[in-house]
Design a protein around this motif. Structure first.
Motif, PDB file in Angstrom:
ATOM      1  N   GLU A  63      41.711  76.573  27.789  1.00  0.00           N
ATOM      2  CA  GLU A  63      41.444  76.462  26.026  1.00  0.00           C
ATOM      3  C   GLU A  63      41.872  78.003  25.510  1.00  0.00           C
ATOM      4  N   LEU A  64      42.243  77.578  24.261  1.00  0.00           N
ATOM      5  CA  LEU A  64      42.044  78.618  23.015  1.00  0.00           C
ATOM      6  C   LEU A  64      41.350  79.125  22.036  1.00  0.00           C
ATOM      7  N   THR A  65      41.063  80.000  21.714  1.00  0.00           N
ATOM      8  CA  THR A  65      40.127  80.942  20.554  1.00  0.00           C
ATOM      9  C   THR A  65      40.855  81.542  19.749  1.00  0.00           C
ATOM     10  N   ILE A  66      40.287  80.773  18.461  1.00  0.00           N
ATOM     11  CA  ILE A  66      41.232  81.238  17.449  1.00  0.00           C
ATOM     12  C   ILE A  66      39.792  81.940  16.304  1.00  0.00           C
ATOM     13  N   THR A 120      43.673  83.564  20.469  1.00  0.00           N
ATOM     14  CA  THR A 120      43.633  83.976  22.373  1.00  0.00           C
ATOM     15  C   THR A 120      43.769  82.361  23.428  1.00  0.00           C
ATOM     16  N   LYS A 121      44.562  82.307  24.328  1.00  0.00           N
ATOM     17  CA  LYS A 121      45.134  81.323  25.230  1.00  0.00           C
ATOM     18  C   LYS A 121      44.262  81.685  26.407  1.00  0.00           C
ATOM     19  N   ASP A 122      43.576  81.381  27.097  1.00  0.00           N
ATOM     20  CA  ASP A 122      42.812  81.473  28.861  1.00  0.00           C
ATOM     21  C   ASP A 122      43.501  80.452  29.605  1.00  0.00           C
ATOM     22  N   LEU A 123      44.874  80.617  30.062  1.00  0.00           N
ATOM     23  CA  LEU A 123      45.910  79.513  30.916  1.00  0.00           C
ATOM     24  C   LEU A 123      45.656  79.598  32.417  1.00  0.00           C
ATOM     25  N   GLY A 124      43.835  80.160  32.477  1.00  0.00           N
ATOM     26  CA  GLY A 124      44.152  80.315  34.058  1.00  0.00           C
ATOM     27  C   GLY A 124      44.772  81.542  34.610  1.00  0.00           C
ATOM     28  N   THR A 130      46.364  87.054  23.605  1.00  0.00           N
ATOM     29  CA  THR A 130      45.912  87.658  22.144  1.00  0.00           C
ATOM     30  C   THR A 130      46.800  87.665  21.402  1.00  0.00           C
ATOM     31  N   GLY A 131      47.049  86.927  20.819  1.00  0.00           N
ATOM     32  CA  GLY A 131      48.666  87.532  19.625  1.00  0.00           C
ATOM     33  C   GLY A 131      47.897  87.602  18.873  1.00  0.00           C
ATOM     34  N   GLN A 132      48.745  88.052  17.687  1.00  0.00           N
ATOM     35  CA  GLN A 132      47.302  88.790  16.296  1.00  0.00           C
ATOM     36  C   GLN A 132      48.549  88.576  15.025  1.00  0.00           C
ATOM     37  N   VAL A 133      48.514  88.406  13.492  1.00  0.00           N
ATOM     38  CA  VAL A 133      48.813  88.492  12.014  1.00  0.00           C
ATOM     39  C   VAL A 133      48.042  88.487  11.331  1.00  0.00           C
ATOM     40  N   PRO A 134      48.348  88.776  10.720  1.00  0.00           N
ATOM     41  CA  PRO A 134      47.695  90.066   8.999  1.00  0.00           C
ATOM     42  C   PRO A 134      47.924  87.976   8.507  1.00  0.00           C
ATOM     43  N   ILE A 135      46.050  87.660   7.264  1.00  0.00           N
ATOM     44  CA  ILE A 135      46.083  86.413   7.227  1.00  0.00           C
ATOM     45  C   ILE A 135      46.936  86.943   5.795  1.00  0.00           C
ATOM     46  N   ASP A 143      48.446  80.337   7.282  1.00  0.00           N
ATOM     47  CA  ASP A 143      48.516  80.916   7.968  1.00  0.00           C
ATOM     48  C   ASP A 143      48.395  81.105   9.881  1.00  0.00           C
ATOM     49  N   ILE A 144      48.055  79.416   9.965  1.00  0.00           N
ATOM     50  CA  ILE A 144      48.002  79.207  11.098  1.00  0.00           C
ATOM     51  C   ILE A 144      50.104  78.524  11.665  1.00  0.00           C
ATOM     52  N   ALA A 145      50.327  78.541  10.513  1.00  0.00           N
ATOM     53  CA  ALA A 145      52.312  78.415  11.024  1.00  0.00           C
ATOM     54  C   ALA A 145      52.931  79.696  10.955  1.00  0.00           C
ATOM     55  N   TYR A 146      52.053  80.301   9.979  1.00  0.00           N
ATOM     56  CA  TYR A 146      52.814  82.209   9.791  1.00  0.00           C
ATOM     57  C   TYR A 146      52.491  82.665  11.433  1.00  0.00           C
ATOM     58  N   TYR A 147      51.472  82.139  12.054  1.00  0.00           N
ATOM     59  CA  TYR A 147      51.221  82.692  13.346  1.00  0.00           C
ATOM     60  C   TYR A 147      52.180  82.236  14.343  1.00  0.00           C
ATOM     61  N   LEU A 148      52.633  80.836  14.531  1.00  0.00           N
ATOM     62  CA  LEU A 148      53.206  80.134  14.714  1.00  0.00           C
ATOM     63  C   LEU A 148      54.993  81.058  14.899  1.00  0.00           C
ATOM     64  N   THR A 149      54.775  80.729  14.050  1.00  0.00           N
ATOM     65  CA  THR A 149      55.900  81.301  13.831  1.00  0.00           C
ATOM     66  C   THR A 149      56.987  82.696  14.205  1.00  0.00           C
ATOM     67  N   LYS A 150      55.460  83.687  13.546  1.00  0.00           N
ATOM     68  CA  LYS A 150      56.091  84.569  14.119  1.00  0.00           C
ATOM     69  C   LYS A 150      55.727  85.419  15.452  1.00  0.00           C
ATOM     70  N   SER A 151      54.344  85.149  16.141  1.00  0.00           N
ATOM     71  CA  SER A 151      53.673  85.587  17.046  1.00  0.00           C
ATOM     72  C   SER A 151      54.048  84.171  18.019  1.00  0.00           C
ATOM     73  N   GLU A 152      54.640  83.487  18.032  1.00  0.00           N
ATOM     74  CA  GLU A 152      55.462  82.038  18.711  1.00  0.00           C
ATOM     75  C   GLU A 152      56.951  81.958  19.360  1.00  0.00           C
ATOM     76  N   GLN A 153      57.318  82.710  18.146  1.00  0.00           N
ATOM     77  CA  GLN A 153      58.386  82.304  17.673  1.00  0.00           C
ATOM     78  C   GLN A 153      58.953  80.646  17.377  1.00  0.00           C
ATOM     79  N   ILE A 154      58.244  80.017  17.333  1.00  0.00           N
ATOM     80  CA  ILE A 154      57.801  78.184  16.548  1.00  0.00           C
ATOM     81  C   ILE A 154      58.280  78.137  15.917  1.00  0.00           C
ATOM     82  N   PRO A 155      58.902  77.454  14.594  1.00  0.00           N
ATOM     83  CA  PRO A 155      59.371  77.084  13.385  1.00  0.00           C
ATOM     84  C   PRO A 155      58.312  76.277  12.760  1.00  0.00           C
TER      85      PRO A 155
END
Length: 288
Positions: A63-66, A120-124, A130-135, A143-155
């Motif tokens: 599960e994950l929490t935003i 925050t991801k609970d992957l067992g 937890t990944g964090q980026v500014p709004i 903001d979700i796209a920015y999080y994916l690009t910056k925190s997880e390096q997924i364009p």
């Protein structure tokens, strides 16, 4: 239309896309929390984002929490999504309606304000990640796209839409999340982004009857491949037993005060509004 999410891939197998239609899910949240227009838009978009992230990243019992921690009038927004594509969420201040922007659109950016986006991801594993980026926008999709690009390096490119009727019911709720896989060329990405830029507004399209499959074809092309179709649902997993366990973590003196002053306790779930009553006897049983 039923609420569901689809996963698709383009013909080159270098672009992954998830699209979702979830009017009933967001309506369930609106009803449970009695949200007004601005709060409905913020909570609804964050619920959609939770489902898209869960569909893209979670397996098994993960599960994950935003946490959308803005300083705007709606306050913090919390959404938890699971690998089975059930989701729950709440806003701190549900009774927020703001003057509309030009064109009649809800001012989601003003409702959210500035602050931080946490995922925050609970992957067992031993500890959740937890990944964090500014709004950076406040419109949530960006903001979700920015999080994916910056925190997880997924364009990524993300679109989220919640249309709120004048009586505060939900007219439509839809979205997409496009991700470039390692083999995607710059020209392929540019061409696909151009398609997205020429799409009609999601609210307009889905109110007119567009489906997640049609949205996928509009973004990836008619030759894209639909991989899966999965139902999405608003579902809270709270229970009286879970709240009993929470009470058991309190100091004995705190529970004794509940017994003496209140002759029991009532706990309310933030995610769904369900109330759980504990009698004096039940409280005494907890501290014995």
């Amino acid at each position: 239309m039923s609420d569901y999410l689809i996963k698709a891939i383009d013909k080159t197998k270098n672009l992954r896309l998830l699209t979702i239609s979830a009017k009933n899910l967001v309506q369930e949240a609106q009803t449970r929390h009695n949200t007004w227009s601005a709060a409905s838009a913020v909570l609804g978009r964050t619920l959609l984002a939770g489902e898209l992230l869960a569909g893209a990243q979670l397996t098994d019992q993960e599960e994950l929490t935003i946490r959308l921690l803005g300083n705007g009038p709606v306050g913090p927004t919390i959404v938890t999504a699971k690998s089975d594509l059930t989701v729950k969420g709440y806003v701190k201040n549900p009774h927020i309606a703001l003057p509309a922007k030009e064109g009649g659109h809800i001012d989601v950016k003003k409702a959210v304000g500035q602050g931080w986006l946490e995922v925050t991801k609970d992957l067992g594993l031993k500890e959740p990640y937890t990944g964090q980026v500014p709004i950076v926008s406040g419109e949530i999709a960006e903001d979700i796209a920015y999080y994916l690009t910056k925190s997880e390096q997924i364009p990524s490119a993300v679109g989220l839409s919640v249309f709120v009727n004048p009586n505060n019911t939900i007219g439509e709720a839809s979205g997409f999340m496009l991700q470039a896989l390692p083999g995607a060329s710059d020209s392929l990405i540019t061409k696909t982004i151009e398609r997205i830029d020429h799409l009609p507004a999601l609210s307009t399209a889905f109110l007119a009857g567009m489906t997640p499959e049609e949205l996928a074809e509009s973004i990836l092309g008619n030759d894209c491949k639909i991989l899966t179709r999965e139902n999405v649902t608003y579902k809270c997993d709270c229970s009286k037993e879970k709240y009993r366990q929470i009470l058991a973590t309190l100091k004995t003196s705190q529970i004794e005060t509940m017994i003496k002053e209140d002759h029991g306790a009532e706990l309310t779930c933030n995610f769904c509004g369900n109330k759980y009553q504990f009698t004096e006897k039940e409280l005494r049983d907890i501290i014995q």
